[in-house]
Design an enzyme around this catalytic site. Structure first.
Site, PDB file in Angstrom:
ATOM      1  CG  ASP A 172      -2.140   1.008   1.068  1.00  0.00           C
ATOM      2  OD1 ASP A 172      -1.951   1.779   0.074  1.00  0.00           O
ATOM      3  OD2 ASP A 172      -3.175   0.764   1.590  1.00  0.00           O
TER       4      ASP A 172
HETATM    5  C1  BGC Z   1      -5.157   3.277   0.239  1.00  0.00           C
HETATM    6  C2  BGC Z   1      -4.912   2.282  -1.243  1.00  0.00           C
HETATM    7  C3  BGC Z   1      -4.888   3.113  -2.560  1.00  0.00           C
HETATM    8  C4  BGC Z   1      -3.277   3.831  -2.389  1.00  0.00           C
HETATM    9  C5  BGC Z   1      -3.152   4.580  -3.418  1.00  0.00           C
HETATM   10  C6  BGC Z   1      -3.779   4.156   0.210  1.00  0.00           C
HETATM   11  O1  BGC Z   1      -3.967   5.228   1.090  1.00  0.00           O
HETATM   12  O2  BGC Z   1      -4.963   2.450   1.262  1.00  0.00           O
HETATM   13  O3  BGC Z   1      -6.089   1.721  -1.119  1.00  0.00           O
HETATM   14  O4  BGC Z   1      -4.626   1.875  -3.411  1.00  0.00           O
HETATM   15  O5  BGC Z   1      -3.500   4.896  -1.277  1.00  0.00           O
HETATM   16  O6  BGC Z   1      -4.014   5.784  -3.665  1.00  0.00           O
END
Ligand code: BGC
Length: 823
Positions: free
Chosen positions: A235
């Site tokens: 993530d």
């Molecule tokens: C989220 C993810 C997301 C990523 C990119 C993170 O803060 O938890 O689900 O894909 O950001 O935007």
């Protein structure tokens, strides 16, 4: 299980991957393992590798730009998709997402989110499918298949137990092994088995003491037990430790360009702490993803679906298909309130801020910018015959934050001497897209960023501006400084906080009618942290008096044949980055519904939210329609459903509580860093049933516009060892309209004192069927063996005994039963 190519095309791609890898030296291989930018991996022209681009879903594909200028077809939110209980329809949604991804040059979609609705307070509840692992898995399988049908990779996320937002970066989720397997890992396992996603995203949180990006044990379950051959991507900012991440097999650290891999990983390999073959395995997986998605030259892309999906029509269909009719009061001596007969209407009152400005999608990384949004007010105006008078009053506005200024806005970057470095025209007063604004300018040279434009003031009075961001900001209105100060984020540790939960400062001032100029300037740019430069400006005319607004709505409702009140959550209370503090509708919305219902016996409430809200007035209104965050076509679909052009066919994927404290699992706040899933496998309806509590609306509930009789259920053996049984349910449409029903099959276990502690019954399969009036529909449902298995210290076991199959229209509306002996 080894990573074996399954088809000749795959074998060809593997060949390309092996050849490409052989041409790379160690630094080049390591370069593949980190983002080059926020959204892409680096190109490697030597081997014909293009930048592999990733983008968020799951309700639309935002692309590399975070800006309203770059629009995307917006579908209803994820829980709404699950409410269709129709994996094939969701597969079409996946195909549309693939089409959108290709249009925007995206290879890997960061969706679907398959964490569970453990607590209704979870901030990202709207972005997950259900409280039930089987429904989550089936819908997830549909979406992943659809996306990958189009030659684009799907990423199931967030692995695992990222079911709430509070302290999401540091929380250590404590779960026993049985619960982990049967509930939280179950959707990941099923989707990997039946849909082979090309990527998994590891979560921010820890599970049982180990941060998920470093969790070698759980990653081994993915790879060795389940045979997952795709990429594990972190993530955003989740990867924290070079060596532990690499040894755990966490392939790609995002976002770039600064990550824990790169030079640090190179040094770790040279020191012998990370073995080089491990780098080869990681780079192989990245190249495999590139080959599958068309980012590696010479590798053939398989895209079994080459049709064109009409995104706008699909968005409309999904909105109507996902809407859940929670209540449809039968008037004494008459029929049900809904659908409304437009011929019987002269005056319709439409009320509520969300009627004119609905939330059509959830907030945070799931956010996309649709090309248009049809509001319920607009939808009703378009759909009702010309003779019907539609009046509107806001009645109540739940939004704490003001709307960001939209229209022509100029963004400019200045250097130390105050000379202009670059400028761009934007369509809203927000620097979310700062990295693009930079263009060729070196961020180190930027000393100030300014947003400027005008707003039109119609009435004299105390107007309100809201400065949002962090750090030093100065607001100038009509040439006069109105605010200059430093804003501090409440939770700076939370990744993405600057975007998800910026600090806010309201500035009120008297303004006279006319064109008013504004400029918002940021002067402390930190080149190492571009998030630091995210800021925006919101504005509102003098805020109306809440009591006067309620009076106005009541007056309109009093004189109307029907009152349609649209109420819901706001981005202040339901979004990524934080959990909800209450399930109550924010602001004076409950009072709005009560006052309208007290003067109009035909009051219909449309709910605009992604997750459960409390409905304390529900017995006092005639109809309640859950419209979700219904996507760009939400308002058109609301009108079609209320007027009976379409049947609302959604069923709740999650239990809705009556009183908040009734919810068996509520808390999201870790204790000394730990969040203990002490309820074990008893999540959602499993917990409600055990606690003996009655919810407002149960799992699987949803009314339609026809009636069904459940005629028979019969169970036969499964066809192979992955199937428990094959079930056939026959139902008859005994109403007067064609209709669709979701036949739900639950399983109940033998009551054995020495058996595992299990819910009284739980979902084991379902099917969505249609029939004309008087016709019979047949639902053929395969129950997977996993549905009856229990995880023990020795692995999966199927406790034998006399099981029962229960068929019905919801968890609390079981109509038929059949025996299922298991030996
Ligand atoms: C989220 C993810 C997301 C990523 C990119 C993170 O803060 O938890 O689900 O894909 O950001 O935007």
């Amino acid at each position: 299980m080894a990573e074996q190519p399954a088809t000749p095309a795959e074998a060809g791609r593997e060949q390309c991957v092996t050849e490409a890898l052989a041409k790379l030296d160690l630094p080049a291989k390591i370069a593949l393992l980190s983002g080059a930018t926020t959204w892409s991996l680096p190109a490697e022209p030597e081997i014909g590798l293009r930048p592999l681009v990733m983008s968020d879903g799951p309700a639309g594909v935002r692309g590399e730009r975070w800006a309203p200028e770059d629009t995307a077809v917006q579908l209803p939110n994820a829980s709404a998709l699950a409410a269709t209980w129709d994996p094939e329809l969701v597969r079409t949604a996946g195909r549309l997402l693939a089409q959108e991804a290709r249009r925007k040059g995206v290879h890997l979609l960061l969706a679907p989110t398959i964490n569970l609705h453990r607590t209704p307070r979870a901030g990202r509840h709207f972005e997950c499918y259900s409280e039930d692992p089987l429904l989550t898995a089936e819908i997830g399988i549909g979406l992943v298949r659809g996306v990958q049908d189009g030659g684009v990779g799907a990423t199931i996320k967030h692995f695992v137990a990222n079911d709430s937002e509070t302290d999401r970066f540091t929380v250590d989720v404590q779960i026993d092994h049985r619960t982990l397997r049967e509930i939280y890992l179950a959707p990941f396992e099923a989707i990997i088995r039946y849909a082979s996603p090309w990527a998994v995203m590891s979560a921010y949180n820890a599970v049982n003491g180990t941060t998920m990006t470093e969790n070698a044990a759980l990653n081994a379950v993915l790879r060795e037990e389940w045979g997952f051959s795709g990429v594990i991507v972190s993530d955003w900012h989740a990867a924290r430790d070079t060596v532990r991440d690499a040894l755990a097999g966490m392939d790609v650290a995002m976002p770039g360009p600064d990550t824990v891999y790169g030079d640090k990983l190179l040094a770790a390999v040279k020191e012998g702490v990370v073995p080089e073959p491990q780098i080869d395995r990681m780079a192989t997986r990245v190249l495999r993803l590139a080959a599958r998605t068309g980012a590696l030259e010479g590798a053939s892309v398989e895209a079994p679906y080459d049709g064109v999906v009409d995104g706008h029509a699909l968005s409309n269909e999904l909105a109507a298909r996902s809407m859940v009719l929670l209540r449809n009061h039968v008037e004494p001596g008459g029929g049900p309130t809904l659908p409304l007969n437009p011929k019987g209407l002269r005056r319709v009152a439409v009320l509520g801020a969300a009627a004119a400005h609905p939330r059509t999608g959830g907030g945070g990384s799931a956010r996309v910018f649709p090309p248009y949004r049809i509001s319920p007010l607009q939808g009703l105006r378009d759909a009702l015959p010309p003779g019907v008078e539609v009046s509107y009053a806001e009645g109540s506005n739940p939004r704490l934050s003001l709307p960001v200024i939209e229209g022509a806005v100029r963004a400019e970057l200045y250097d130390d001497d105050g000379s202009l470095l670059s400028g761009a025209d934007l369509s809203q007063a927000s620097t979310n897209g700062l990295p693009e604004l930079l263009g060729d300018v070196e961020v180190e040279d930027v000393r100030a960023v300014e947003l400027s434009g005008t707003v039109d003031v119609a009435e004299p009075g105390r107007h309100v501006f809201e400065v949002r961001g962090q750090g030093r900001l100065t607001l100038i209105v009509n040439g006069k400084e109105r605010f200059s100060g430093t804003l501090t984020l409440a939770d700076p540790e939370n990744p993405g906080a600057a975007l998800l939960a910026p600090a806010r400062k309201r500035v009120e001032m008297h303004l006279e009618p006319g064109t008013v100029s504004f400029a918002l300037v940021k002067t402390d740019i930190d080149p190492a942290n571009l998030e630091f430069a995210l800021f925006s400006l919101a504005y509102s005319e003098p805020l109306p008096d809440p009591q006067r607004q309620l009076d106005e709505a009541e007056d309109l409702a009093k004189n109307a044949d029907v009152a349609i009140v649209v109420v819901g959550t706001s981005e202040d209370v339901e979004s990524e980055g934080f959990d909800r503090e209450s399930l109550a509708l924010p602001g004076t919305q409950d009072e709005l519904v009560r006052r309208v219902a007290s003067v109009n016996p035909r009051t219909i409430v449309v709910l605009n939210c992604g997750a459960p809200v409390l409905t304390p007035w529900r017995e006092d209104v005639s109809g309640i329609l859950l419209g979700w965050f219904g996507g760009q076509e939400m308002g058109a679909a609301v009108a079609d459903v209320l007027l009976g052009v379409r049947e609302p066919t959604g069923r709740l994927p999650t239990t809705w509580p009556d009183r908040e404290d009734d919810a068996p699992v509520l808390a999201t706040r870790p204790n000394y860093g730990e969040l203990v899933y002490e309820e074990g496998v008893f999540v959602g309806y499993r917990a409600w049933e055990r606690a003996g509590r009655t919810p407002a609306y149960c799992f699987g509930h949803g009314l339609g516009y026809t009636e069904w009789r459940y005629d028979s259920v019969a169970a036969g053996p499964g066809l192979d060892d992955t199937e428990l049984a094959r079930v056939r349910v026959r139902i008859t449409n005994v109403g007067t309209r064609p209709g669709r029903d979701v036949v739900q099959v639950y399983l109940s276990a033998p009551d054995r004192a020495d058996g595992p502690d299990r819910p009284r019954f739980w979902l084991a399969g379902f099917a969505s069927v249609t029939a004309e009036p008087g016709d019979v529909a047949q639902a053929d449902i395969v129950l997977p063996r996993r549905a009856a298995e229990v995880w023990t210290d020795e692995g999966w076991r199927l406790p034998p005994g006399s099981y029962q199959i229960l068929a019905g229209a919801s968890y609390r509306d079981i109509r038929l039963a059949a025996a299922l002996p298991i030996t």
